[in-house]
Design a protein around this motif. Structure first.
Motif, PDB file in Angstrom:
ATOM      1  N   GLY A  36       0.607  -0.658   0.620  1.00 55.16           N
ATOM      2  CA  GLY A  36      -0.393  -0.177  -0.090  1.00 55.16           C
ATOM      3  C   GLY A  36       0.438   1.447   0.339  1.00 55.16           C
ATOM      4  O   GLY A  36       0.264   2.382  -0.650  1.00 55.16           O
ATOM      5  N   LEU A  37       1.898   1.548   1.173  1.00 55.95           N
ATOM      6  CA  LEU A  37       2.341   2.249   0.535  1.00 55.95           C
ATOM      7  C   LEU A  37       3.417   2.790  -0.118  1.00 55.95           C
ATOM      8  O   LEU A  37       3.180   3.700  -1.186  1.00 55.95           O
ATOM      9  N   LYS A  59      11.299   9.678 -12.320  1.00 56.94           N
ATOM     10  CA  LYS A  59      12.485   9.088 -12.454  1.00 56.94           C
ATOM     11  C   LYS A  59      12.519   8.393 -11.124  1.00 56.94           C
ATOM     12  O   LYS A  59      12.847   7.006 -10.909  1.00 56.94           O
ATOM     13  N   TYR A  60      12.417   8.838 -10.025  1.00 53.66           N
ATOM     14  CA  TYR A  60      12.129   7.907  -8.872  1.00 53.66           C
ATOM     15  C   TYR A  60      11.042   6.450  -8.611  1.00 53.66           C
ATOM     16  O   TYR A  60      11.055   5.521  -8.006  1.00 53.66           O
ATOM     17  N   SER A  61       9.707   7.101  -9.310  1.00 49.05           N
ATOM     18  CA  SER A  61       9.071   5.836  -8.942  1.00 49.05           C
ATOM     19  C   SER A  61       9.622   5.004 -10.178  1.00 49.05           C
ATOM     20  O   SER A  61       9.396   3.192  -9.476  1.00 49.05           O
ATOM     21  N   MET A  62       9.822   4.752 -11.217  1.00 47.84           N
ATOM     22  CA  MET A  62      10.857   4.165 -12.137  1.00 47.84           C
ATOM     23  C   MET A  62      12.342   3.329 -11.207  1.00 47.84           C
ATOM     24  O   MET A  62      12.310   2.228 -11.035  1.00 47.84           O
ATOM     25  N   SER A  63      12.828   3.961 -10.610  1.00 49.52           N
ATOM     26  CA  SER A  63      13.705   3.488  -9.879  1.00 49.52           C
ATOM     27  C   SER A  63      13.045   2.450  -8.770  1.00 49.52           C
ATOM     28  O   SER A  63      13.610   1.766  -7.983  1.00 49.52           O
ATOM     29  N   MET A  64      11.763   3.171  -8.499  1.00 48.07           N
ATOM     30  CA  MET A  64      11.085   2.645  -7.587  1.00 48.07           C
ATOM     31  C   MET A  64      10.740   1.093  -8.186  1.00 48.07           C
ATOM     32  O   MET A  64      10.842  -0.691  -7.598  1.00 48.07           O
ATOM     33  N   GLU A  65      10.202   0.576  -9.228  1.00 43.52           N
ATOM     34  CA  GLU A  65       9.530  -0.501 -10.084  1.00 43.52           C
ATOM     35  C   GLU A  65      11.021  -0.849 -10.408  1.00 43.52           C
ATOM     36  O   GLU A  65      10.857  -1.884  -9.920  1.00 43.52           O
ATOM     37  N   ILE A  66      12.205  -0.502 -10.720  1.00 39.13           N
ATOM     38  CA  ILE A  66      13.306  -1.223 -10.616  1.00 39.13           C
ATOM     39  C   ILE A  66      13.867  -2.122 -10.266  1.00 39.13           C
ATOM     40  O   ILE A  66      14.433  -3.117 -10.286  1.00 39.13           O
ATOM     41  N   GLY A  67      14.399  -1.013  -9.563  1.00 42.56           N
ATOM     42  CA  GLY A  67      14.772  -1.549  -7.932  1.00 42.56           C
ATOM     43  C   GLY A  67      14.264  -2.622  -6.796  1.00 42.56           C
ATOM     44  O   GLY A  67      15.522  -3.676  -7.043  1.00 42.56           O
ATOM     45  N   VAL A  80      12.377  -1.574  -0.640  1.00 45.60           N
ATOM     46  CA  VAL A  80      11.687  -0.744  -2.057  1.00 45.60           C
ATOM     47  C   VAL A  80      10.775   0.336  -0.802  1.00 45.60           C
ATOM     48  O   VAL A  80      11.054   1.537  -1.486  1.00 45.60           O
ATOM     49  N   CYS A  81      10.107   0.406   0.196  1.00 47.07           N
ATOM     50  CA  CYS A  81       9.402   1.285   0.656  1.00 47.07           C
ATOM     51  C   CYS A  81      10.250   2.148   1.870  1.00 47.07           C
ATOM     52  O   CYS A  81      10.676   3.482   1.546  1.00 47.07           O
ATOM     53  N   TYR A  90      10.532   6.132   1.034  1.00 46.08           N
ATOM     54  CA  TYR A  90      10.998   7.210   1.946  1.00 46.08           C
ATOM     55  C   TYR A  90      11.673   8.080   2.791  1.00 46.08           C
ATOM     56  O   TYR A  90      11.639   9.641   2.739  1.00 46.08           O
ATOM     57  N   ILE A  91      13.067   7.654   2.370  1.00 46.84           N
ATOM     58  CA  ILE A  91      14.522   8.375   2.223  1.00 46.84           C
ATOM     59  C   ILE A  91      14.481   8.995   1.259  1.00 46.84           C
ATOM     60  O   ILE A  91      14.975  10.588   1.365  1.00 46.84           O
TER      61      ILE A  91
END
Length: 463
Positions: A377-378, A393-401, A436-437, A441-442
């Protein structure tokens, strides 16, 4: 607050109670997402009645199809982000120009991707390690689903244009009609016409075609404030540059996730068809449970976008905090439900009982993944604030990471350095959602999401 017109979504988003705005916008999105999920669930249930191999085939090829439509999803995310910021800045005429370009480029890309997908599908399936019936049924299902790419892309456009305005009801009504038609056509095409797994794909294609046609009629109707106009249309390099600036990272993120799932499926298939079926089934279940949180995240995109367009960063930040609380509660409730009712839930979604191992593995996986539900959810909320601000680019890094830097390396370690079998997959899935959450947050605390990607000044005369 009593003076706020609840029917004027922009006024509610910019001036009204934020919790009310989140709930008002998210409820139709949640219903819409549930309806979209029903496409896969209904297909899965009917196909599962044929055999577990047919069910596994439909699940196995899903990431391939998702890889191709990720480009359309990226453009849709860019559309919601950019258009909501322009609406917040009171630049509706400019928003119409952007809508024209978004639809034009989406249609062009959809045609190219459809042809490419049909040609490459058997090669990709083979490269993923599928053989025999799994490969044959998967190829049949996948090639037909590629034909609905243009209709799906058009609906993405309709969805983003409506959502940017705060109109989340219209796409929901359209999806409801389409899903009902799909439910009716599925058993007819699969069993009455005896088309098997191909029937499920043809039913979805027919349903989405009607969805797109009716949606376009509404989009070009007098009640749409951002009504496209293709008279004398030609592509605008400056506008497309903005669209790709925001949309490209989203597409890369979605595509990177899709490729990650393709690689993931390659590892999963090595554990047998039962593991593939269990993996696909549980993912459908968790997707269903997490629709409320995903709806909140999608609503947050619009709210953050409009408030950033109006230079109201405090409201954008407050909306993130409230969305985080709501999704955390939803995730905890979802976790409890999955742990308490794991057996009945898994048995419901696997109608074919030809392979009892699917049930056993499914329950095992469900126990692990349920523990990370609050973090899923977060994850949606972080995606919402990054996409709404245009900092995709940050949502991308979350998806890929999540996939490439955590999940897949962990699966490899468990596969080659332990003897716990498919349990390593389930542990890796759950842990990656949590980690990833922490990363999200960072990034949020660094305030980099507050930087505007598309420069718009509020309440200026449109040029």
């Amino acid at each position: 607050m009593d003076s706020i017109d609840k029917n004027n979504k922009t006024e509610l988003i910019l001036k009204g109670n934020i919790s009310t705005a989140l709930i008002t916008l998210s409820i139709p999105i949640i219903i819409n997402n549930l309806i979209q999920t029903l496409y896969n669930l209904v297909d899965g249930i009917w196909v599962g009645k044929i055999s577990s191999v047919h069910f596994a085939a439909a699940s196995f090829v899903w990431p391939i199809n998702f890889l191709f439509i990720s480009i359309g999803m990226g453009i849709s995310i860019a559309g919601t982000s950019i258009l909501s910021q322009l609406i917040g800045a009171d630049k509706k005429e400019k928003a119409k120009e952007y809508a024209n370009q978004i639809i034009g480029i989406s249609v062009l890309l959809a045609i190219g991707l459809t042809l490419l997908g049909i040609i490459l599908s058997p090669l990709i399936i083979k490269a993923m390690g599928a053989t025999g019936d799994l490969a044959r049924y998967g190829n049949t299902y996948l090639r037909i689903t590629f034909l609905d790419t243009i209709f799906l892309f058009l609906f993405f456009n309709i969805n983003s244009i409506m959502n940017a305005q705060g109109n989340t009801v219209t796409p929901t009504i359209l999806s409801a009609i389409s899903a009902l038609l799909n439910v009716i056509l599925d058993p007819i095409f699969i069993f009455t016409f005896n088309w098997g797994i191909a029937g499920a794909a043809w039913a979805t294609l027919a349903s989405r075609a009607i969805l797109a046609i009716v949606g376009l009629k509404i989009l070009f109707g007098p009640n749409n404030k951002i009504r496209p106009d293709f008279k004398g249309f030609k592509f605008n390099k400056d506008i497309l540059k903005d669209v790709f600036k925001v949309g490209f990272p989203s597409s890369i993120g979605q595509a990177g996730a899709a490729v990650g799932f393709i690689v993931l499926n390659g590892f999963i298939v090595s554990y047998g068809t039962a593991t593939v079926a269990a993996f696909g089934m549980v993912n459908r279940i968790t997707s269903l449970i997490m629709q409320p949180a995903m709806g909140i995240g999608a609503a947050l995109t619009t709210i953050v976008g409009q408030n950033m367009g109006a230079n109201q960063l405090d409201r954008a930040q407050e909306s993130f905090h409230k969305a985080s609380k709501i999704t955390s509660i939803v995730g905890i409730i979802g976790c409890i439900l999955l742990l308490v009712f794991d057996g009945p839930i898994v048995n419901f979604f696997i109608q074919s009982k030809d392979d009892p191992e699917v049930i056993t593995k499914g329950i095992h996986y469900l126990k692990y993944i349920s523990l990370s539900m609050p973090f899923l959810g977060l994850f949606s909320v972080f995606q919402g604030i990054f996409q709404g601000s245009g900092n995709t680019k940050y949502s991308m890094s979350m998806e890929i990471g999540r996939l490439w830097f955590v999940r897949i390396p962990m699966i490899l370690i468990f596969k080659y350095f332990t003897n716990i079998g498919s349990t390593g997959i389930w542990i890796s899935m759950s842990f990656s959602n949590i980690l990833v959450c922490v990363y999200g947050y960072i990034i949020y605390k660094k305030d980099v999401w507050k930087e505007k990607v598309i420069k718009v000044s509020p309440h200026q005369v449109n040029n």
